[in-house]
Design an enzyme around this catalytic site. Structure first.
Site, PDB file in Angstrom:
ATOM      1  N   ASN A 109      16.409  57.987 -34.749  1.00 24.72           N
ATOM      2  CA  ASN A 109      17.056  56.723 -35.080  1.00 24.72           C
ATOM      3  C   ASN A 109      18.461  56.557 -34.529  1.00 24.72           C
ATOM      4  O   ASN A 109      19.190  55.657 -34.932  1.00 24.72           O
ATOM      5  CB  ASN A 109      17.041  56.521 -36.603  1.00 24.72           C
ATOM      6  CG  ASN A 109      15.649  56.134 -37.075  1.00 24.72           C
ATOM      7  OD1 ASN A 109      14.856  55.579 -36.309  1.00 24.72           O
ATOM      8  ND2 ASN A 109      15.336  56.447 -38.319  1.00 24.72           N
ATOM      9  N   ASN A 132      11.528  56.991 -40.974  1.00 22.96           N
ATOM     10  CA  ASN A 132      12.207  56.273 -42.052  1.00 22.96           C
ATOM     11  C   ASN A 132      12.118  54.754 -41.964  1.00 22.96           C
ATOM     12  O   ASN A 132      13.098  54.057 -42.257  1.00 22.96           O
ATOM     13  CB  ASN A 132      13.655  56.755 -42.154  1.00 22.96           C
ATOM     14  CG  ASN A 132      13.709  58.139 -42.790  1.00 22.96           C
ATOM     15  OD1 ASN A 132      12.940  58.423 -43.708  1.00 22.96           O
ATOM     16  ND2 ASN A 132      14.570  59.006 -42.287  1.00 22.96           N
ATOM     17  N   THR A 241      15.513  68.267 -40.344  1.00 26.11           N
ATOM     18  CA  THR A 241      15.508  66.804 -40.422  1.00 26.11           C
ATOM     19  C   THR A 241      14.087  66.290 -40.191  1.00 26.11           C
ATOM     20  O   THR A 241      13.218  67.021 -39.682  1.00 26.11           O
ATOM     21  CB  THR A 241      16.403  66.173 -39.340  1.00 26.11           C
ATOM     22  OG1 THR A 241      15.839  66.475 -38.069  1.00 26.11           O
ATOM     23  CG2 THR A 241      17.831  66.669 -39.419  1.00 26.11           C
ATOM     24  N   THR A 242      13.902  65.042 -40.537  1.00 26.48           N
ATOM     25  CA  THR A 242      12.612  64.408 -40.297  1.00 26.48           C
ATOM     26  C   THR A 242      12.217  64.545 -38.827  1.00 26.48           C
ATOM     27  O   THR A 242      11.071  64.841 -38.504  1.00 26.48           O
ATOM     28  CB  THR A 242      12.693  62.911 -40.661  1.00 26.48           C
ATOM     29  OG1 THR A 242      13.076  62.801 -42.031  1.00 26.48           O
ATOM     30  CG2 THR A 242      11.363  62.228 -40.461  1.00 26.48           C
ATOM     31  N   TRP A 263      20.222  61.975 -30.890  1.00 25.62           N
ATOM     32  CA  TRP A 263      21.576  62.119 -30.361  1.00 25.62           C
ATOM     33  C   TRP A 263      22.569  62.098 -31.528  1.00 25.62           C
ATOM     34  O   TRP A 263      23.116  61.049 -31.874  1.00 25.62           O
ATOM     35  CB  TRP A 263      21.881  61.000 -29.355  1.00 25.62           C
ATOM     36  CG  TRP A 263      23.175  61.214 -28.640  1.00 25.62           C
ATOM     37  CD1 TRP A 263      24.371  60.571 -28.882  1.00 25.62           C
ATOM     38  CD2 TRP A 263      23.451  62.137 -27.573  1.00 25.62           C
ATOM     39  NE1 TRP A 263      25.353  61.055 -28.057  1.00 25.62           N
ATOM     40  CE2 TRP A 263      24.816  62.010 -27.235  1.00 25.62           C
ATOM     41  CE3 TRP A 263      22.676  63.078 -26.887  1.00 25.62           C
ATOM     42  CZ2 TRP A 263      25.423  62.774 -26.236  1.00 25.62           C
ATOM     43  CZ3 TRP A 263      23.276  63.831 -25.875  1.00 25.62           C
ATOM     44  CH2 TRP A 263      24.626  63.676 -25.563  1.00 25.62           C
ATOM     45  N   TYR A 276      25.404  55.702 -35.343  1.00 24.35           N
ATOM     46  CA  TYR A 276      24.584  56.764 -35.953  1.00 24.35           C
ATOM     47  C   TYR A 276      23.119  56.340 -35.999  1.00 24.35           C
ATOM     48  O   TYR A 276      22.222  57.108 -35.663  1.00 24.35           O
ATOM     49  CB  TYR A 276      25.102  57.077 -37.359  1.00 24.35           C
ATOM     50  CG  TYR A 276      24.304  58.147 -38.050  1.00 24.35           C
ATOM     51  CD1 TYR A 276      24.333  59.459 -37.596  1.00 24.35           C
ATOM     52  CD2 TYR A 276      23.502  57.837 -39.144  1.00 24.35           C
ATOM     53  CE1 TYR A 276      23.571  60.443 -38.209  1.00 24.35           C
ATOM     54  CE2 TYR A 276      22.738  58.821 -39.770  1.00 24.35           C
ATOM     55  CZ  TYR A 276      22.777  60.112 -39.295  1.00 24.35           C
ATOM     56  OH  TYR A 276      22.016  61.075 -39.906  1.00 24.35           O
ATOM     57  N   HIS A 277      22.896  55.103 -36.438  1.00 15.17           N
ATOM     58  CA  HIS A 277      21.566  54.508 -36.420  1.00 15.17           C
ATOM     59  C   HIS A 277      21.576  53.303 -35.497  1.00 15.17           C
ATOM     60  O   HIS A 277      22.556  52.566 -35.468  1.00 15.17           O
ATOM     61  CB  HIS A 277      21.162  53.998 -37.814  1.00 15.17           C
ATOM     62  CG  HIS A 277      20.684  55.072 -38.736  1.00 15.17           C
ATOM     63  ND1 HIS A 277      20.641  54.907 -40.087  1.00 15.17           N
ATOM     64  CD2 HIS A 277      20.200  56.323 -38.484  1.00 15.17           C
ATOM     65  CE1 HIS A 277      20.165  56.009 -40.645  1.00 15.17           C
ATOM     66  NE2 HIS A 277      19.891  56.887 -39.698  1.00 15.17           N
ATOM     67  N   HIS A 293      21.646  69.141 -43.629  1.00 17.84           N
ATOM     68  CA  HIS A 293      21.196  69.010 -42.244  1.00 17.84           C
ATOM     69  C   HIS A 293      22.173  69.645 -41.270  1.00 17.84           C
ATOM     70  O   HIS A 293      23.365  69.622 -41.461  1.00 17.84           O
ATOM     71  CB  HIS A 293      21.050  67.537 -41.854  1.00 17.84           C
ATOM     72  CG  HIS A 293      19.827  66.909 -42.433  1.00 17.84           C
ATOM     73  ND1 HIS A 293      18.724  67.627 -42.810  1.00 17.84           N
ATOM     74  CD2 HIS A 293      19.530  65.619 -42.686  1.00 17.84           C
ATOM     75  CE1 HIS A 293      17.813  66.813 -43.273  1.00 17.84           C
ATOM     76  NE2 HIS A 293      18.278  65.576 -43.221  1.00 17.84           N
TER      77      HIS A 293
HETATM   78  N1  CTP Z   1      18.579  61.547 -35.326  1.00 14.50           N
HETATM   79  C1  CTP Z   1      19.393  62.049 -34.309  1.00 14.50           C
HETATM   80  N2  CTP Z   1      20.639  61.508 -34.108  1.00 14.50           N
HETATM   81  C2  CTP Z   1      21.095  60.516 -34.891  1.00 14.50           C
HETATM   82  C3  CTP Z   1      20.275  60.006 -35.931  1.00 14.50           C
HETATM   83  C4  CTP Z   1      19.013  60.553 -36.131  1.00 14.50           C
HETATM   84  O1  CTP Z   1      19.010  62.980 -33.613  1.00 14.50           O
HETATM   85  N3  CTP Z   1      22.310  59.994 -34.653  1.00 14.50           N
HETATM   86  C5  CTP Z   1      17.213  62.094 -35.493  1.00 14.50           C
HETATM   87  C6  CTP Z   1      17.131  63.174 -36.575  1.00 14.50           C
HETATM   88  O2  CTP Z   1      16.191  64.153 -36.157  1.00 14.50           O
HETATM   89  C7  CTP Z   1      16.606  62.412 -37.773  1.00 14.50           C
HETATM   90  C8  CTP Z   1      15.711  61.367 -37.130  1.00 14.50           C
HETATM   91  O3  CTP Z   1      16.352  61.040 -35.897  1.00 14.50           O
HETATM   92  O4  CTP Z   1      15.857  63.208 -38.660  1.00 14.50           O
HETATM   93  C9  CTP Z   1      15.530  60.133 -37.989  1.00 14.50           C
HETATM   94  O5  CTP Z   1      16.806  59.606 -38.302  1.00 14.50           O
HETATM   95  P1  CTP Z   1      17.220  59.218 -39.766  1.00 14.50           P
HETATM   96  O6  CTP Z   1      16.262  58.253 -40.326  1.00 14.50           O
HETATM   97  O7  CTP Z   1      18.645  58.853 -39.755  1.00 14.50           O
HETATM   98  O8  CTP Z   1      17.104  60.591 -40.553  1.00 14.50           O
HETATM   99  P2  CTP Z   1      18.142  60.993 -41.704  1.00 14.50           P
HETATM  100  O9  CTP Z   1      17.933  60.066 -42.855  1.00 14.50           O
HETATM  101  O10 CTP Z   1      19.521  61.072 -41.202  1.00 14.50           O
HETATM  102  O11 CTP Z   1      17.739  62.430 -42.043  1.00 14.50           O
HETATM  103  P3  CTP Z   1      16.376  62.877 -42.678  1.00 14.50           P
HETATM  104  O12 CTP Z   1      15.513  61.674 -42.873  1.00 14.50           O
HETATM  105  O13 CTP Z   1      15.822  63.804 -41.685  1.00 14.50           O
HETATM  106  O14 CTP Z   1      16.756  63.496 -43.963  1.00 14.50           O
END
Ligand code: CTP
Length: 319
Positions: A109, A132, A241-242, A263, A276-277, A293
């Site tokens: 994400n 997610n 992480t997911t 990333w 971040y997202h 994480h």
């Molecule tokens: N991710 C990444 N870099 C980011 C955001 C996410 O590499 N800046 C990857 C991670 O492997 C993450 C996955 O994308 O598990 C899905 O993102 P997210 O939904 O944000 O997961 P989180 O809620 O941050 O963490 P998790 O659901 O794994 O607890």
């Protein structure tokens, strides 16, 4: 075992806010990356010693009954009862039974996807995994639309759907669920006690509105098994992480694995800011110091695998 030796036992507790992205430079997609079939098969075999995605992707109906008591994986002292609704939604057979795909996309994400133009490339893979319940429609040019499996941590209901406080949010979630159109919805229901009601709300909605999704609830042993696999490869992950879970599972049923949107750094390879997202305003380090994480550490491991040809990471524009 596989030649994946990543020696870094220092586990940063939060997403790295420094200039880490410089160290993580990945060559543009156009430069030569070749799939290493031998290594991929070796990794699959090694992971199979710890878990079997076909089985661990979901608890099956035959193994539980309503009223059974389950101890949460991360909160061992807390329990939940298997509700009638949850029981009804357990699959009878593994949603991945006997499946083999030539190529799979796992879409993380990260905001690095924005302006990537990767949508068509992602949608061209035979199996597309997303995380997610991330929105796709408004971002299809960059992230694609095809969704064969999507995860949903219970916390998503709070973060992205305001805990369904009113009809508007319920409707929003309903729409998103309807749009899944037969894909697998993967809900880690047995991990942490906090998600109890949220999982129940979603289960209820799915049944009440006859939503066409194939629900799956990962096994109780999955998390430990995944951590165990990475530990033997010297990657010390407290809580995968997911995204990493999805890669680990995908090795079982995907011949080639392509990662997008992974990333965990605030700057891209050209030192421009990265969200971040790709779809919300969550910030780096929104997770507390106590965050379990270790995304940059995971990223380092994935990058090594990319360099070895076991997977392909895309962290910039698609061709
Ligand atoms: N991710 C990444 N870099 C980011 C955001 C996410 O590499 N800046 C990857 C991670 O492997 C993450 C996955 O994308 O598990 C899905 O993102 P997210 O939904 O944000 O997961 P989180 O809620 O941050 O963490 P998790 O659901 O794994 O607890």
């Amino acid at each position: 075992g596989a030649e994946v030796v990543i020696n870094d036992s220092s586990s940063p507790a939060v997403v790295d806010r420094s200039n880490e992205s410089i160290k993580h430079n990945i060559k543009p997609a156009s430069s030569k990356w070749r799939h290493n079939q031998t290594l991929s098969l070796k990794i699959r075999k090694q992971i199979l010693k710890f878990l079997d995605a076909e089985k661990d992707i979901s608890v099956l109906k035959g193994t539980l009954k309503p009223g059974d008591i389950i101890h949460y994986v991360f909160d061992r002292d807390s329990t939940m009862n298997v509700s009638q609704n949850l029981y009804e939604l357990l699959p009878r057979t593994s949603p991945l039974k006997g499946k083999q795909f030539p190529t799979c996309a796992i879409v993380g994400n990260s905001g690095v996807l924005l302006s990537s133009g990767c949508g068509p490339e992602i949608d061209a893979h035979s199996f597309v995994i997303r995380c997610n319940l991330a929105p796709v429609q408004e971002y299809s040019q960059d992230v694609g639309m095809k969704t064969d499996l999507v995860t949903m941590n219970p916390s998503v209901i709070q973060r992205a759907f305001e805990d369904l406080v009113n009809e508007t949010w319920r409707e929003k979630l309903l729409q998103r669920l309807h749009s899944l159109n037969g894909s697998i919805l993967w809900i880690p229901a047995f991990m942490a006690k906090g998600g109890k009601e949220r999982v129940e709300w979603v289960n209820e909605l799915i049944l009440k509105h006859h939503i066409n999704v194939r629900t799956a609830y990962p096994s109780l042993r999955l998390l430990h098994a995944v951590r165990g696999y990475w530990l033997t490869n010297k990657v010390h992950i407290k809580r995968p992480t997911t995204g990493l879970l999805m890669y680990t599972l995908a090795t079982r049923f995907c011949n080639q694995i392509y990662l997008y949107g992974f990333w965990p750094f605030p700057l891209d390879q050209n030192q421009n800011p990265v969200k971040y997202h790709y779809y919300d305003s969550l910030k780096y380090g929104y997770t507390s110091q106590a965050s379990p994480h270790t995304m940059p550490l995971e990223f380092k491991a994935l990058k090594t695998l990319h360099q070895q040809g076991a997977l392909k990471l895309t962290v910039g524009e698609c061709d």
